[in-house]
Design a protein around this motif. Structure first.
Motif, PDB file in Angstrom:
ATOM      1  N   UNK A  33       0.798  -1.356   0.059  1.00  6.02           N
ATOM      2  CA  UNK A  33      -0.377  -0.170  -0.259  1.00  6.02           C
ATOM      3  C   UNK A  33       0.672   1.393   0.243  1.00  6.02           C
ATOM      4  N   UNK A  34       2.182   1.349   0.050  1.00  2.44           N
ATOM      5  CA  UNK A  34       2.764   2.497   0.798  1.00  2.44           C
ATOM      6  C   UNK A  34       4.228   1.802   0.000  1.00  2.44           C
ATOM      7  N   UNK A  35       4.714   3.317  -0.808  1.00  2.00           N
ATOM      8  CA  UNK A  35       5.637   3.913  -1.438  1.00  2.00           C
ATOM      9  C   UNK A  35       7.477   4.527  -0.816  1.00  2.00           C
ATOM     10  N   UNK A  36       7.994   3.784  -1.379  1.00  2.28           N
ATOM     11  CA  UNK A  36       9.392   4.521  -0.576  1.00  2.28           C
ATOM     12  C   UNK A  36      10.596   4.546  -1.980  1.00  2.28           C
ATOM     13  N   UNK A  37      11.150   6.122  -1.562  1.00  3.89           N
ATOM     14  CA  UNK A  37      12.013   6.153  -3.073  1.00  3.89           C
ATOM     15  C   UNK A  37      12.742   4.975  -2.700  1.00  3.89           C
ATOM     16  N   UNK A  38      13.679   4.907  -3.822  1.00  4.91           N
ATOM     17  CA  UNK A  38      14.802   3.680  -3.130  1.00  4.91           C
ATOM     18  C   UNK A  38      15.898   3.402  -3.975  1.00  4.91           C
ATOM     19  N   UNK A  39      15.841   5.358  -4.903  1.00  7.23           N
ATOM     20  CA  UNK A  39      16.959   5.508  -6.114  1.00  7.23           C
ATOM     21  C   UNK A  39      16.371   6.410  -7.228  1.00  7.23           C
ATOM     22  N   UNK A  40      16.763   6.875  -8.010  1.00  8.19           N
ATOM     23  CA  UNK A  40      17.162   7.735  -9.406  1.00  8.19           C
ATOM     24  C   UNK A  40      17.300   6.654  -9.959  1.00  8.19           C
TER      25      UNK A  40
END
Length: 276
Positions: A33-40
């Motif tokens: 349900x949730x998202x997290x930035x792991x890079x670009x």
């Protein structure tokens, strides 16, 4: 990146002025349900080469955290900050994000996502606070300030120019002007031509200043602050100062029926003094 989510395709240039597409890469963080930035992921538009960076993101990259994620995180904080069961049973101090995330620049020249926070039981056009989220680090800070939403500020500007057919206020941007939270937005005609710059005090939609240029709008806003009016007073914590000097230039303008004087002194030519 088939197992990850791609978001916020932004076009930037590196320190050598070489263009790059910068894409935020997200992964699930709490169940699905949730998202997290792991890079670009940086995509060279010329060669198509893709480089993924997870730790050391270059300083020239301004946007790592997508606007939508900043809005969702703000919404989740307001809703669940006192626990899940509080949202079901007592619903005490439940808040919600109002509107979307607005891109603003901080005094450190970094981009922040500005998200208004309103009470879940309050009026739609009022805020109880706002959150600013660093678009690179995801660090968030909340400012407890009762105010109005950007939509309400835009409506206030439209009401000021309702006599001009086809004129309308465009998207407003939050600023801090002379120590006061305010919204600034352009007013254009039906054919898209700029007509006025409008400023709305962030805590009172009746406090509106207009000008045909940026400088004129700022002077009008500062004059309203100096007059007090029916909105806010200048910061009483500031100690008054007495400055003596020889007048170099002086001018006057009539704003809202009141004469406002602009004075330059020989001793401090870099400052413009404004007063009634």
């Amino acid at each position: 990146f088939s197992t990850y989510e791609r978001a916020d395709f932004s076009f930037e240039v590196d320190d050598s002025w070489h263009p790059q597409w910068v894409v935020s890469i997200l992964r699930p963080s709490v169940m699905y349900t949730c998202r997290k930035v792991c890079g670009v992921a940086m995509v060279d538009p010329d060669s198509g080469v893709i480089e993924f960076l997870s730790d050391e993101v270059p300083e020239w990259v301004d946007r790592v955290v997508p606007a939508k994620l900043a809005e969702i995180n703000s919404q989740n904080w307001g809703c669940y900050r006192k626990g899940f069961w509080n949202t079901v049973i007592s619903k005490r101090d439940v808040m919600s994000a109002s509107g979307g995330a607005i891109e603003v620049f901080g005094v450190d020249n970094q981009i922040y996502w500005h998200v208004g926070i309103s009470s879940a039981n309050g009026a739609d056009d009022s805020l109880v606070a706002y959150i600013q989220i660093n678009s690179r680090t995801n660090a968030a800070r909340i400012y407890w300030l009762a105010g109005v939403t950007p939509e309400a500020a835009q409506k206030a500007l439209n009401s000021q120019v309702s006599n001009y057919e086809g004129w309308s206020a465009q998207e407003v941007i939050p600023y801090v002007l002379y120590g006061h939270f305010a919204y600034v937005g352009p007013i254009v005609s039906a054919n898209g031509q700029f007509q006025r710059l409008g400023i709305v005090e962030g805590t009172n939609v009746n406090f509106v200043a207009l000008g045909s240029s940026e400088a004129e709008a700022l002077r009008a806003f500062k004059a309203r602050l100096a007059q007090g009016g029916n909105a806010v007073n200048p910061d009483s914590a500031v100690e008054p100062q007495v400055i003596e000097g020889t007048v170099r230039r002086i001018g006057t303008d009539t704003q809202n029926g009141t004469a406002v004087f602009f004075v330059l002194l020989n001793e401090v030519p870099q400052k413009l003094y404004v007063g009634g």
